[in-house]
Design a protein around this motif. Structure first.
Motif, PDB file in Angstrom:
ATOM      1  N   GLY A 144      52.389 -30.417  -4.892  1.00  0.00           N
ATOM      2  CA  GLY A 144      51.924 -29.646  -3.752  1.00  0.00           C
ATOM      3  C   GLY A 144      51.425 -28.245  -4.054  1.00  0.00           C
ATOM      4  O   GLY A 144      50.828 -27.613  -3.190  1.00  0.00           O
ATOM      5  N   ASP A 145      51.673 -27.731  -5.257  1.00  0.00           N
ATOM      6  CA  ASP A 145      51.187 -26.387  -5.605  1.00  0.00           C
ATOM      7  C   ASP A 145      49.658 -26.385  -5.670  1.00  0.00           C
ATOM      8  O   ASP A 145      49.043 -27.368  -6.082  1.00  0.00           O
ATOM      9  N   TRP A 146      49.065 -25.255  -5.261  1.00  0.00           N
ATOM     10  CA  TRP A 146      47.621 -25.061  -5.327  1.00  0.00           C
ATOM     11  C   TRP A 146      47.300 -23.918  -6.273  1.00  0.00           C
ATOM     12  O   TRP A 146      47.996 -22.902  -6.271  1.00  0.00           O
ATOM     13  N   LEU A 147      46.238 -24.077  -7.054  1.00  0.00           N
ATOM     14  CA  LEU A 147      45.745 -23.009  -7.920  1.00  0.00           C
ATOM     15  C   LEU A 147      44.296 -22.717  -7.565  1.00  0.00           C
ATOM     16  O   LEU A 147      43.502 -23.644  -7.369  1.00  0.00           O
ATOM     17  N   LYS A 148      43.965 -21.435  -7.492  1.00  0.00           N
ATOM     18  CA  LYS A 148      42.569 -21.019  -7.382  1.00  0.00           C
ATOM     19  C   LYS A 148      42.124 -20.693  -8.802  1.00  0.00           C
ATOM     20  O   LYS A 148      42.740 -19.853  -9.466  1.00  0.00           O
ATOM     21  N   VAL A 149      41.075 -21.367  -9.261  1.00  0.00           N
ATOM     22  CA  VAL A 149      40.683 -21.254 -10.663  1.00  0.00           C
ATOM     23  C   VAL A 149      39.252 -20.729 -10.784  1.00  0.00           C
ATOM     24  O   VAL A 149      38.332 -21.241 -10.144  1.00  0.00           O
ATOM     25  N   GLN A 150      39.088 -19.731 -11.617  1.00  0.00           N
ATOM     26  CA  GLN A 150      37.781 -19.210 -12.014  1.00  0.00           C
ATOM     27  C   GLN A 150      37.501 -19.802 -13.390  1.00  0.00           C
ATOM     28  O   GLN A 150      38.265 -19.603 -14.338  1.00  0.00           O
ATOM     29  N   GLY A 183      44.225  -9.022  -8.478  1.00  0.00           N
ATOM     30  CA  GLY A 183      44.830  -9.070  -7.163  1.00  0.00           C
ATOM     31  C   GLY A 183      44.374 -10.224  -6.293  1.00  0.00           C
ATOM     32  O   GLY A 183      44.636 -10.234  -5.095  1.00  0.00           O
ATOM     33  N   LYS A 184      43.714 -11.228  -6.860  1.00  0.00           N
ATOM     34  CA  LYS A 184      43.209 -12.357  -6.074  1.00  0.00           C
ATOM     35  C   LYS A 184      43.987 -13.643  -6.310  1.00  0.00           C
ATOM     36  O   LYS A 184      43.590 -14.697  -5.844  1.00  0.00           O
ATOM     37  N   ASP A 185      45.086 -13.573  -7.055  1.00  0.00           N
ATOM     38  CA  ASP A 185      45.894 -14.761  -7.346  1.00  0.00           C
ATOM     39  C   ASP A 185      45.043 -15.862  -7.982  1.00  0.00           C
ATOM     40  O   ASP A 185      45.113 -17.018  -7.596  1.00  0.00           O
ATOM     41  N   LEU A 186      44.213 -15.459  -8.931  1.00  0.00           N
ATOM     42  CA  LEU A 186      43.314 -16.389  -9.619  1.00  0.00           C
ATOM     43  C   LEU A 186      43.841 -16.739 -10.996  1.00  0.00           C
ATOM     44  O   LEU A 186      44.468 -15.924 -11.666  1.00  0.00           O
ATOM     45  N   TYR A 187      43.534 -17.943 -11.415  1.00  0.00           N
ATOM     46  CA  TYR A 187      43.766 -18.358 -12.787  1.00  0.00           C
ATOM     47  C   TYR A 187      42.403 -18.472 -13.455  1.00  0.00           C
ATOM     48  O   TYR A 187      41.454 -18.981 -12.862  1.00  0.00           O
ATOM     49  N   ILE A 188      42.293 -17.991 -14.678  1.00  0.00           N
ATOM     50  CA  ILE A 188      41.073 -18.109 -15.458  1.00  0.00           C
ATOM     51  C   ILE A 188      41.277 -19.283 -16.414  1.00  0.00           C
ATOM     52  O   ILE A 188      42.285 -19.356 -17.117  1.00  0.00           O
TER      53      ILE A 188
END
Length: 93
Positions: free
Chosen positions: A57-63, A76-81
């Motif tokens: 169920g976890d979500w990742l925002k990925v760049q 500060g955007k809670d992003l993963y590269i």
């Protein structure tokens, strides 16, 4: 086999937009091995190129990047590269 009809592509020979699509497909395959499904976004949303949802169920925002890249715009955007080290063939998140 149908794929025998096609030759493998050389990443460096692809246009920039196809390199981005190629990277997304490769990154998705890596993340699938760890229980994630991915969704490519039509446009950057809060800095993310795609979303990855884990089976728990976890979500990742990925760049997604073609190489290790950092920028103040991602802070500060809670992003993963996520990127591939092209010399080693290793992916990093």
């Amino acid at each position: 086999m149908l794929l025998n009809k096609y030759a493998k592509v050389a990443y460096k020979d692809l246009p920039a937009k196809l390199q981005e699509t190629y990277n997304f497909q490769k990154a998705s395959a890596i993340l699938a091995d760890f229980g994630f499904i991915t969704n490519l976004l039509k446009y950057d949303w809060l800095g993310a190129d795609f979303l990855a949802q884990h089976k728990d169920g976890d979500w990742l925002k990925v760049q997604l990047k073609g190489r290790l890249t950092t920028s103040p715009e991602y802070e500060g955007k809670d992003l993963y590269i996520m990127f591939e080290d092209k010399d080693e063939g290793e992916w990093y998140l």
